[in-house]
Write a protein that holds these residues in place. Structure first.
Motif, PDB file in Angstrom:
ATOM      1  N   GLU A 119       0.814  -1.227   0.000  1.00 48.69           N
ATOM      2  CA  GLU A 119       0.000   0.000   0.000  1.00 48.69           C
ATOM      3  C   GLU A 119       0.840   1.266   0.000  1.00 48.69           C
ATOM      4  O   GLU A 119       0.425   2.291  -0.546  1.00 48.69           O
ATOM      5  N   ASP A 120       2.044   1.215   0.588  1.00 49.15           N
ATOM      6  CA  ASP A 120       2.931   2.379   0.557  1.00 49.15           C
ATOM      7  C   ASP A 120       3.374   2.681  -0.878  1.00 49.15           C
ATOM      8  O   ASP A 120       3.475   3.843  -1.276  1.00 49.15           O
ATOM      9  N   GLU A 121       3.651   1.627  -1.639  1.00 53.74           N
ATOM     10  CA  GLU A 121       4.052   1.817  -3.039  1.00 53.74           C
ATOM     11  C   GLU A 121       2.879   2.371  -3.859  1.00 53.74           C
ATOM     12  O   GLU A 121       3.077   3.235  -4.710  1.00 53.74           O
ATOM     13  N   VAL A 122       1.674   1.879  -3.593  1.00 55.90           N
ATOM     14  CA  VAL A 122       0.496   2.377  -4.298  1.00 55.90           C
ATOM     15  C   VAL A 122       0.304   3.867  -3.981  1.00 55.90           C
ATOM     16  O   VAL A 122       0.032   4.670  -4.879  1.00 55.90           O
ATOM     17  N   ALA A 123       0.494   4.235  -2.722  1.00 62.70           N
ATOM     18  CA  ALA A 123       0.375   5.647  -2.335  1.00 62.70           C
ATOM     19  C   ALA A 123       1.400   6.501  -3.075  1.00 62.70           C
ATOM     20  O   ALA A 123       1.097   7.621  -3.503  1.00 62.70           O
ATOM     21  N   LYS A 124       2.616   5.975  -3.245  1.00 61.37           N
ATOM     22  CA  LYS A 124       3.641   6.715  -4.001  1.00 61.37           C
ATOM     23  C   LYS A 124       3.231   6.881  -5.462  1.00 61.37           C
ATOM     24  O   LYS A 124       3.454   7.940  -6.066  1.00 61.37           O
ATOM     25  N   LEU A 125       2.636   5.845  -6.031  1.00 65.38           N
ATOM     26  CA  LEU A 125       2.180   5.923  -7.422  1.00 65.38           C
ATOM     27  C   LEU A 125       1.048   6.921  -7.578  1.00 65.38           C
ATOM     28  O   LEU A 125       1.005   7.673  -8.552  1.00 65.38           O
ATOM     29  N   VAL A 126       0.130   6.951  -6.604  1.00 65.84           N
ATOM     30  CA  VAL A 126      -0.971   7.918  -6.643  1.00 65.84           C
ATOM     31  C   VAL A 126      -0.425   9.340  -6.559  1.00 65.84           C
ATOM     32  O   VAL A 126      -0.901  10.246  -7.240  1.00 65.84           O
ATOM     33  N   ALA A 127       0.601   9.530  -5.723  1.00 67.93           N
ATOM     34  CA  ALA A 127       1.159  10.869  -5.489  1.00 67.93           C
ATOM     35  C   ALA A 127       2.212  11.283  -6.516  1.00 67.93           C
ATOM     36  O   ALA A 127       2.611  12.449  -6.546  1.00 67.93           O
ATOM     37  N   ALA A 128       2.664  10.349  -7.342  1.00 68.52           N
ATOM     38  CA  ALA A 128       3.740  10.657  -8.298  1.00 68.52           C
ATOM     39  C   ALA A 128       3.357  11.864  -9.149  1.00 68.52           C
ATOM     40  O   ALA A 128       2.257  11.913  -9.692  1.00 68.52           O
ATOM     41  N   ASP A 130       4.410  12.905 -12.085  1.00 67.50           N
ATOM     42  CA  ASP A 130       4.398  12.808 -13.547  1.00 67.50           C
ATOM     43  C   ASP A 130       4.751  11.393 -13.996  1.00 67.50           C
ATOM     44  O   ASP A 130       5.042  10.510 -13.176  1.00 67.50           O
ATOM     45  N   ALA A 131       4.731  11.201 -15.308  1.00 68.04           N
ATOM     46  CA  ALA A 131       5.003   9.884 -15.887  1.00 68.04           C
ATOM     47  C   ALA A 131       6.408   9.399 -15.550  1.00 68.04           C
ATOM     48  O   ALA A 131       6.626   8.208 -15.327  1.00 68.04           O
ATOM     49  N   GLU A 132       7.374  10.324 -15.497  1.00 69.25           N
ATOM     50  CA  GLU A 132       8.750   9.937 -15.172  1.00 69.25           C
ATOM     51  C   GLU A 132       8.813   9.300 -13.783  1.00 69.25           C
ATOM     52  O   GLU A 132       9.486   8.287 -13.580  1.00 69.25           O
ATOM     53  N   ALA A 133       8.091   9.893 -12.832  1.00 69.50           N
ATOM     54  CA  ALA A 133       8.089   9.367 -11.466  1.00 69.50           C
ATOM     55  C   ALA A 133       7.407   8.000 -11.404  1.00 69.50           C
ATOM     56  O   ALA A 133       7.849   7.102 -10.682  1.00 69.50           O
ATOM     57  N   ILE A 134       6.340   7.837 -12.188  1.00 67.74           N
ATOM     58  CA  ILE A 134       5.655   6.541 -12.235  1.00 67.74           C
ATOM     59  C   ILE A 134       6.583   5.484 -12.845  1.00 67.74           C
ATOM     60  O   ILE A 134       6.694   4.371 -12.323  1.00 67.74           O
ATOM     61  N   LEU A 135       7.290   5.843 -13.905  1.00 68.98           N
ATOM     62  CA  LEU A 135       8.232   4.913 -14.529  1.00 68.98           C
ATOM     63  C   LEU A 135       9.327   4.511 -13.541  1.00 68.98           C
ATOM     64  O   LEU A 135       9.704   3.333 -13.464  1.00 68.98           O
ATOM     65  N   ALA A 136       9.797   5.460 -12.756  1.00 65.83           N
ATOM     66  CA  ALA A 136      10.833   5.145 -11.766  1.00 65.83           C
ATOM     67  C   ALA A 136      10.323   4.124 -10.747  1.00 65.83           C
ATOM     68  O   ALA A 136      11.046   3.209 -10.341  1.00 65.83           O
TER      69      ALA A 136
END
Length: 143
Positions: A119-128, A130-136
């Motif tokens: 869930e912590d990773e999902v929260a990071k993806l929700v908060a990312a 831009d696309a670059e951050a999601i790709l990272a």
């Protein structure tokens, strides 16, 4: 060739329904050169027989086993929705379209499942931002 590139990630998709989101995912896979346009129908067939909702705001639409002729290469598409989609009564913010050449989708699916199980990773993806951050955050799928 990486299965996920910056071009295959969108943070401003247009879909407002599950069916539109499946079409967007298929269109992104077509644009990536991974599937033929017929793959969208196969994704809908799969969805009609079993929901691709995975929990933790994630759906992973993909084609049926019979669709392997329309898969040209392994690839992912990632769409993050600001407004959650109704996926058979479940809230979905991430729609990850998947095409796996020669059974390659199972390994890719397991890598995505590991990220979305946290869930912590999902929260990071929700908060990312831009696309670059999601790709990272999802980059391990390319290893």
């Amino acid at each position: 060739m990486p299965v996920l590139t910056i071009e295959q990630i969108t943070t401003d998709p247009r879909a407002t329904t599950k069916d539109e989101a499946i079409q967007e995912a298929a269109d992104a896979l077509v644009a990536a050169g991974a599937v033929t346009p017929e793959y969208a129908d196969s994704m809908r067939e799969r969805e009609a027989s079993v929901s691709t909702y995975m929990g933790n705001l994630l759906a992973i639409p993909h084609g049926t086993n019979e669709a392997k002729d329309s898969i040209l290469d392994s690839a992912l598409s990632v769409a993050r929705y600001e407004t959650p989609l109704d996926w058979d009564g479940n809230e979905v913010r991430f729609v990850i379209g998947i095409a796996g050449k020669d059974g390659g989708h199972l390994e890719i699916l397991s890598k995505i499942a590991i990220v979305f199980a946290d869930e912590d990773e999902v929260a990071k993806l929700v908060a990312a931002p831009d696309a670059e951050a999601i790709l990272a955050l999802l980059g391990d799928v390319n290893d």
